[in-house]
Design a protein around this motif. Structure first.
Motif, short mmCIF file in Angstrom:
data_model
loop_
_atom_site.label_atom_id
_atom_site.label_comp_id
_atom_site.label_asym_id
_atom_site.label_seq_id
_atom_site.Cartn_x
_atom_site.Cartn_y
_atom_site.Cartn_z
N ILE A 170 0.84 -1.21 0.00
CA ILE A 170 0.00 0.00 0.00
C ILE A 170 0.87 1.26 0.00
N ILE A 171 1.90 1.28 0.83
CA ILE A 171 2.80 2.43 0.87
C ILE A 171 3.55 2.57 -0.44
N TYR A 172 3.92 1.44 -1.05
CA TYR A 172 4.62 1.46 -2.34
C TYR A 172 3.73 2.07 -3.42
N VAL A 173 2.47 1.72 -3.42
CA VAL A 173 1.53 2.27 -4.41
C VAL A 173 1.36 3.77 -4.19
N ILE A 174 1.19 4.18 -2.94
CA ILE A 174 1.03 5.60 -2.65
C ILE A 174 2.30 6.37 -3.02
N SER A 175 3.46 5.73 -2.84
CA SER A 175 4.71 6.41 -3.15
C SER A 175 4.87 6.69 -4.64
N THR A 176 4.12 6.00 -5.48
CA THR A 176 4.21 6.28 -6.91
C THR A 176 3.61 7.64 -7.25
N TRP A 177 2.80 8.18 -6.37
CA TRP A 177 2.19 9.49 -6.61
C TRP A 177 3.10 10.63 -6.17
N ASP B 137 9.96 11.66 -7.13
CA ASP B 137 11.33 11.41 -6.65
C ASP B 137 11.46 10.53 -5.42
N ILE B 138 10.40 9.95 -4.93
CA ILE B 138 10.54 9.12 -3.73
C ILE B 138 11.21 7.78 -4.05
N ARG B 139 11.10 7.34 -5.28
CA ARG B 139 11.71 6.05 -5.63
C ARG B 139 13.23 6.15 -5.70
N ARG B 140 13.77 7.35 -5.76
CA ARG B 140 15.22 7.52 -5.79
C ARG B 140 15.82 7.50 -4.39
N THR B 141 15.00 7.59 -3.37
CA THR B 141 15.50 7.57 -2.00
C THR B 141 15.77 6.12 -1.58
N SER B 142 16.50 5.96 -0.49
CA SER B 142 16.78 4.61 0.01
C SER B 142 15.49 3.92 0.45
N PHE B 143 14.55 4.68 1.00
CA PHE B 143 13.26 4.11 1.40
C PHE B 143 12.49 3.61 0.18
N GLY B 144 12.48 4.39 -0.89
CA GLY B 144 11.80 3.99 -2.12
C GLY B 144 12.42 2.75 -2.74
N ARG B 145 13.75 2.68 -2.70
CA ARG B 145 14.43 1.49 -3.25
C ARG B 145 14.15 0.26 -2.38
N PHE B 146 14.08 0.46 -1.06
CA PHE B 146 13.74 -0.64 -0.16
C PHE B 146 12.34 -1.17 -0.46
N LEU B 147 11.38 -0.26 -0.61
CA LEU B 147 10.01 -0.69 -0.93
C LEU B 147 9.97 -1.43 -2.26
#
Length: 87
Positions: A20-27, A30-40
């Motif tokens: 759910i957090i991964y889906v929300i992060s697509t909105w 640049d969150i996917r470039r962070t370490s948290f985004g890569r972890f998800l």
């Protein structure tokens, strides 16, 4: 036995919330470039990739996370029933 059961259920709940957090992060840009985004992405993509192969996007909308979450819910419900019988 009950400890293993609880660990499995907590892991499934964690995984569901991670999707759910991964889906929300697509909105969020640049969150996917962070370490948290890569972890998800590392923990969620192995679950979502098979569903993406089966379910094509409908009107540009990716339904694979929804199906993955429903699958996790059904699997945990089935495990609860099995463990209720065993315990």
């Amino acid at each position: 036995m009950e400890f293993i059961f609880r660990v499995i259920l907590y892991a499934a709940d964690f995984y569901r919330y991670a999707v759910i957090i991964y889906v929300i992060s697509t909105w969020i840009p640049d969150i996917r470039r962070t370490s948290f985004g890569r972890f998800l992405a590392t923990i969620c993509e192995p679950l979502l990739t098979p569903f993406r192969r089966i379910i094509p996007p409908i009107g540009g909308l990716d339904l694979s996370p929804l199906v993955a979450i429903l699958t996790l819910l059904l699997a945990t419900d089935g495990l609860r029933r099995i463990f209720a019988i065993l315990l």
